[in-house]
Design an enzyme around this catalytic site. Structure first.
Site, mmCIF file in Angstrom:
data_model
loop_
_atom_site.group_PDB
_atom_site.id
_atom_site.type_symbol
_atom_site.label_atom_id
_atom_site.label_comp_id
_atom_site.label_asym_id
_atom_site.label_seq_id
_atom_site.Cartn_x
_atom_site.Cartn_y
_atom_site.Cartn_z
ATOM 1 N N ALA A 254 0.422 -5.216 6.908
ATOM 2 C CA ALA A 254 1.438 -4.394 7.578
ATOM 3 C C ALA A 254 2.725 -4.367 6.755
ATOM 4 O O ALA A 254 3.075 -5.365 6.115
ATOM 5 C CB ALA A 254 1.704 -4.942 8.975
ATOM 6 N N GLY A 257 2.015 0.069 3.334
ATOM 7 C CA GLY A 257 2.356 0.814 2.120
ATOM 8 C C GLY A 257 1.401 0.542 0.979
ATOM 9 O O GLY A 257 0.952 1.460 0.281
ATOM 10 N N CYS A 374 7.830 -10.996 -1.996
ATOM 11 C CA CYS A 374 9.128 -10.350 -2.228
ATOM 12 C C CYS A 374 10.198 -11.443 -2.295
ATOM 13 O O CYS A 374 11.286 -11.316 -1.744
ATOM 14 C CB CYS A 374 9.441 -9.302 -1.163
ATOM 15 S SG CYS A 374 9.330 -9.878 0.538
#
Length: 433
Positions: A254, A257, A374
């Site tokens: 989720a 992308g 990230c």
């Protein structure tokens, strides 16, 4: 019902973040309460105040004789956003002070009117002296623990660049659906509508908009020509390099992308399974797939303990977009500066290792796993890969071919860049045959 005062709504939003709620959850509750014309200002006040929070909170602490009570976190937030307007916006000083003071009434705390007024006016008089007393972390608007970790991992010069980027506004980046249109041709569509853009340097599909706009204004958005996705995030599907006829697992998928990008790059994937522990977030994957006319198998499950229906040695490639500190995307999620703690990093690293261990048996011999975060912190990145390799005899680290990023002991780190990509880490592992 009368619309709520914009600054009062911002103060209530920030108070909820102080109390531990994410901005993504707190802000929508208030957006519906203000006049439509004020919604952009509300978002700017919330995001901007949070980006500068450690610095402005340190200033506020100097201005206050004693800390405010916990039940008055909305007033603390109001003071911070008042300081933000004076220090970092083009709002005229007199308007910033008057409107912030007036918000005390909308918050039903008229007793704070004099306090807020006095503090903001003192800041106007003594700002130079107040800033001179800040420690280096607060001066760079970062919590002390994160400042120290960035210095440790990247050295002073690079750490300061990372922190400066964290304090900036992120660009709006598009991912052109190359299975339907070339990047040059889509850029021409934008130009015809007066929308300026610039090609990305790393992803073949990336376009940076000169000015952000509503997605509904993008030509071809509804007809699957384009999506919104940071350029660094676009590199995940490129590095995964799915091939025709393969079974792919996108773990922690989720909002979808990377799932959608992989399917755009290789329409002849045999099956792509998009797994996420949060069934509510998984519905966003379904929405993105539907808009783009793509299909995948959706599964709500814990990647650290995959369900039995995912058989051993059944996937050619696995993408692990692991939960992390999000320290590489702070400019998009500035509430991280308030919500994350140093102790979280060790817990996240343990969680990342558990996910790798849980998923590894599902990979075919000779198959490849791409690990992505990230984060810009080595403890979650290179150190996690090193720990996994030390415990998994049939795992081998693979060098990623790239002309971008900084190579770490294991993997490549792309650091956040002003008007460029976010900060993401990538590492590839191969299973012995």
């Amino acid at each position: 019902m009368a619309a709520m005062d914009c600054r009062a709504a911002a103060a209530r939003t920030l108070a909820q973040v102080i109390a531990g709620q994410s901005l993504n959850k707190a802000l929508p509750q208030q957006l519906d309460k203000v006049a439509e014309r004020d919604r952009g200002l509300l978002q700017e006040l919330c995001y901007g105040s949070l980006r500068q929070w450690p610095r402005l909170a340190a200033i506020a602490a100097q201005l206050l004789d004693k800390p405010l009570r916990s039940k008055d976190q909305d007033i603390q937030a109001l003071i911070i956003l008042g300081l933000y307007q004076l220090s970092d916006t083009r709002i005229p000083d007199h308007a910033a002070v008057a409107s912030t003071v007036a918000a005390t009434r909308a918050l039903s705390k008229p007793w704070a009117k004099g306090l807020v007024n006095a503090l903001l006016r003192r800041y106007q008089r003594d700002s130079e002296q107040l800033y001179s007393k800040l420690d280096p972390a607060a001066d760079l608007a970062h919590p002390q623990w994160l400042y120290q970790r960035l210095l440790q991992d990247w050295g002073e010069q690079q750490a300061k660049l990372i922190m400066a980027t964290n304090n900036s506004r992120p660009p709006m980046t598009l991912r052109v659906n190359l299975s339907r249109i070339s990047r040059d041709n889509y850029q021409q569509l934008l130009q015809e509508q007066g929308i300026e853009s610039e090609a990305g340097a790393y992803s073949d599909a990336a376009l940076y908009l000169k000015q952000p706009l509503d997605v509904t204004a993008l030509p071809g958005f509804a007809s699957a020509l384009v999506s919104v996705q940071d350029e660094a995030a676009q590199l995940a599907a490129q590095l995964l390099a799915p091939q025709a006829g393969e079974r792919i697992l996108d773990a922690c998928a989720a909002p979808g992308g990377k799932t959608c990008h992989a399917l755009e790059l290789q329409p002849e994937i045999q099956e792509l399974v998009a797994l996420d522990i949060d069934s509510e977030r998984l519905s966003r994957v379904a929405e993105n797939l539907e808009r783009l006319g793509l299909s995948a198998t959706l599964l709500a499950a814990d990647a650290a303990e995959p369900p039995a229906q995912l058989e051993a040695h059944s996937f050619d490639r696995i993408l692990v977009d692991a939960p992390c500190s999000a320290s590489g995307v702070i400019r998009r999620h500035p509430d991280i500066k308030l919500l994350r703690r140093d102790r979280d990093i060790e817990h996240l690293a343990e969680q990342q290792l558990a996910i790798l261990k849980g998923l590894w048996p599902l990979l075919k011999p000779g198959g490849r796993l791409l690990y992505v975060t990230c984060s810009v912190l080595d403890r979650e990145n290179s150190a996690t890969i090193q720990a996994f390799l030390s415990q998994q005899a049939d795992a081998q680290h693979c060098e990623l071919a790239s002309n971008w990023g900084q190579r770490r002991d294991f993997g490549i780190q792309l650091l956040p860049q002003d008007k460029g990509p976010d900060g993401l880490f990538f590492a590839a592992l191969q299973k012995a045959c």
